[in-house]
Design an enzyme around this catalytic site. Structure first.
Site, PDB file in Angstrom:
ATOM      1  N   SER A 253       0.849  -1.181   0.000  1.00 55.44           N
ATOM      2  CA  SER A 253       0.000   0.000   0.000  1.00 55.44           C
ATOM      3  C   SER A 253       0.888   1.235   0.000  1.00 55.44           C
ATOM      4  O   SER A 253       2.116   1.128   0.099  1.00 55.44           O
ATOM      5  CB  SER A 253      -0.886   0.020   1.236  1.00 55.44           C
ATOM      6  OG  SER A 253      -0.100   0.387   2.353  1.00 55.44           O
ATOM      7  N   LYS A 254       0.243   2.386  -0.090  1.00 54.54           N
ATOM      8  CA  LYS A 254       1.016   3.633  -0.151  1.00 54.54           C
ATOM      9  C   LYS A 254       1.935   3.781   1.053  1.00 54.54           C
ATOM     10  O   LYS A 254       2.963   4.416   0.995  1.00 54.54           O
ATOM     11  CB  LYS A 254       0.064   4.825  -0.231  1.00 54.54           C
ATOM     12  CG  LYS A 254      -0.687   4.837  -1.542  1.00 54.54           C
ATOM     13  CD  LYS A 254      -0.991   6.253  -1.992  1.00 54.54           C
ATOM     14  CE  LYS A 254      -1.737   6.257  -3.298  1.00 54.54           C
ATOM     15  NZ  LYS A 254      -3.175   5.998  -3.156  1.00 54.54           N
ATOM     16  N   ARG A 255       1.504   3.158   2.163  1.00 55.26           N
ATOM     17  CA  ARG A 255       2.321   3.280   3.374  1.00 55.26           C
ATOM     18  C   ARG A 255       3.694   2.612   3.225  1.00 55.26           C
ATOM     19  O   ARG A 255       4.601   2.861   3.980  1.00 55.26           O
ATOM     20  CB  ARG A 255       1.570   2.697   4.580  1.00 55.26           C
ATOM     21  CG  ARG A 255       0.866   3.785   5.377  1.00 55.26           C
ATOM     22  CD  ARG A 255      -0.080   3.187   6.386  1.00 55.26           C
ATOM     23  NE  ARG A 255      -1.260   2.687   5.717  1.00 55.26           N
ATOM     24  CZ  ARG A 255      -1.772   1.481   5.889  1.00 55.26           C
ATOM     25  NH1 ARG A 255      -1.209   0.631   6.725  1.00 55.26           N
ATOM     26  NH2 ARG A 255      -2.868   1.115   5.260  1.00 55.26           N
ATOM     27  N   ASP A 256       3.816   1.745   2.239  1.00 53.78           N
ATOM     28  CA  ASP A 256       5.086   1.050   2.039  1.00 53.78           C
ATOM     29  C   ASP A 256       6.102   1.882   1.271  1.00 53.78           C
ATOM     30  O   ASP A 256       7.097   1.372   0.792  1.00 53.78           O
ATOM     31  CB  ASP A 256       4.853  -0.259   1.279  1.00 53.78           C
ATOM     32  CG  ASP A 256       4.004  -1.216   2.078  1.00 53.78           C
ATOM     33  OD1 ASP A 256       4.291  -1.368   3.265  1.00 53.78           O
ATOM     34  OD2 ASP A 256       3.047  -1.782   1.520  1.00 53.78           O
TER      35      ASP A 256
END
Ligand code: GLU
Length: 482
Positions: A253-256
């Site tokens: 996800s974008k958090r990665d």
């Protein structure tokens, strides 16, 4: 010989992500290795989220990766238009046929009614599916509801008691029971077809032979197969490629961190390295070889060696691969590739002597992981206006050995024919010996004179890059300012 037509059909609702890029690559490889046609079109029926901006961004990213296509957006072709919103008349023709042959019906159920059905199913622990309430409306009832101006969707009539088998080139045979699939919507109340309907019509009318896509679409495939069957159209070959997980084995996800191709492009990853890395996300070559050019991938790739299991995204591996590509690249080419990054700091970079620039890049390529690393690595080279305000610098320049170091250094530099790494190493070592000083006493004032800093650039590399004239200029400037 069978003709291959493989398509990539992104929804233009965001940038090209790692997973999408991997799908495009596999589509491209399959088409190319079979001398087939690679087609790109747009699935833009989500009107609220789709935009021309994202369509462009996706296509730019695909082009940047070096992948080309023979039919579709930007290149045209006989089966256009290639945006779903521009194909509504085509869908209508097929819809008329489905109606005429009794494969679909108007459903007037309201959102609230459907939601109620859903809640009841959840309460019973069942997977919700449409009850089929409007399946058997009489023509009179339909006319009456229409007369009242009631909104409707169009649903596909799912045949009961059928096993639908997806013969998947990646996952093998996957069976679905039609009883688990409710009559699904093929045209929304605004008259726009849904993905499952439009995609089938596009694939049929464009003559697509191979549908290779992400496995989030596997559960859509039985629905699509039912539409093919209702229209008596031959099925394409299906292949669903597993999702990509982060290093914690969770969905990326974008958090990665960076998930879109343009972010990698901006950081200075090479398209060649990205392609190589993406190919190995799910596909396993037969031998031990790890580095592949795109042409080698075209030869070696096979769907049979694409794993059913999720691939894990390993950023360190991508960084390593990128650094290897940087190390192997022809120096002229590498210099051209780093120029746009340098240009942001040094707008007149094109005015520099090309062979000198190549020398600079060659000097630092070993230290580069991504192209943008060139900027901090060369920060001390381009600007001659150095100040010595830093307190640590001032302290060093106050030492009484500075004069003798600088004078002898200048003398030796002037006498030297050609400044090379080895030559500079020799000069600086001889300074310590001849002056009887420790390394620090020699290196620090020189470092401060040449860079205005107390740490950073390696002097053996920096001095040959600056060349005699600029070295002396910087040293003299320091002595004057001191
Ligand atoms: N538009 C879909 C997506 O972006 C692709 C659907 C398909 O390939 O059939 O995921």
């Amino acid at each position: 010989m069978s003709v291959y037509k493989v398509r990539y059909a992104p929804s233009p609702t965001g940038p090209l992500h790692i997973g999408g890029a991997r799908t495009v690559l596999f589509d491209y490889l399959l088409a190319k290795q079979n001398n087939g046609i690679f087609l790109i079109r747009s699935e833009d029926t989500d009107l609220a989220r789709s935009s021309a901006h994202w369509e462009d961004a996706i296509l730019d990213s695909i082009e940047w990766l070096g992948l080309s296509w023979q039919e579709g957006l930007r290149v045209g072709g006989e089966n256009g238009p290639y945006r779903q919103t521009e194909r509504l008349d085509i869908y209508q023709r097929y819809l008329d046929r489905l109606f005429a042959e009794g494969h679909c019906y108007k459903c007037f159920c309201t959102e609230e009614e459907i939601e109620k059905e859903r809640q009841i199913a959840y309460a019973k622990g069942e997977t919700p599916k449409y009850s089929g309430k409007c399946r058997n409306l009489t023509p009179e009832e339909i006319s009456e509801l229409e007369r009242q101006g009631r909104k409707f969707v169009i649903r596909f009539k799912v045949p009961q008691g059928k096993i639908i088998t997806v013969d998947d080139k990646v996952r093998g045979l996957v069976h679905f029971e039609s009883d688990g699939i409710g009559d699904f919507v093929i045209v929304k109340s605004d008259g726009i077809p849904t993905y499952n309907f439009a995609v089938v019509i596009d694939d049929i009318t464009m003559g697509v032979t191979h549908v290779i896509r992400g496995d989030e679409h596997l559960s859509n495939t039985p629905r699509q197969i039912l539409i093919y069957e209702a229209l008596n159209a031959p099925l394409p070959v299906f292949g669903h490629v597993s999702i990509i997980l982060n290093e914690q084995k969770k969905k990326m996800s974008k958090r990665d961190g960076d998930t879109s191709i343009d972010q990698y492009r901006e950081k200075g990853y090479l398209p060649e390295a990205m392609i190589n890395f993406l190919a190995l996300l799910g596909w396993a070559p037969e031998g031990e070889q790890e580095f592949f050019t795109i042409d080698e991938l075209v030869k070696e790739f096979s769907l049979e060696r694409v794993s059913k299991n999720p691939a894990v995204f390993n950023l360190e591996k991508l960084r390593w691969m990128n650094s290897v590509y940087i190390k192997k690249m022809d120096i002229k080419e590498l210099t051209n590739r780093v120029k746009p990054f340098l240009k942001e700091q040094i707008p007149n970079i094109d005015e520099y002597d090309p062979s000198w620039l190549e020398f600079v890049v060659e000097t630092y390529r070993e230290k580069m992981i991504v192209l943008s690393d060139i900027v901090p690595l060369t920060a001390d080279i381009f600007h001659d206006d150095i100040d010595f305000e830093d307190e640590k610098c001032r302290e060093i320049l106050r030492e009484d050995t500075v004069d003798s170091v600088i004078n002898l250094f200048k003398e030796k530099i002037i006498q030297t024919e050609e400044l090379t790494y080895e030559k500079v190493e020799e000069i600086l070592k001889s300074l310590t010996k001849e002056l009887g000083l420790g390394g620090k006493k020699v290196f620090m004032p020189l470092r401060v004179a040449l860079t205005g800093k107390t740490h950073g650039s390696e002097l053996y590399s920096l001095i040959p890059i600056l060349g005699k004239e600029r070295v002396i200029k910087r040293v003299d400037y320091m002595m004057a300012k001191r």
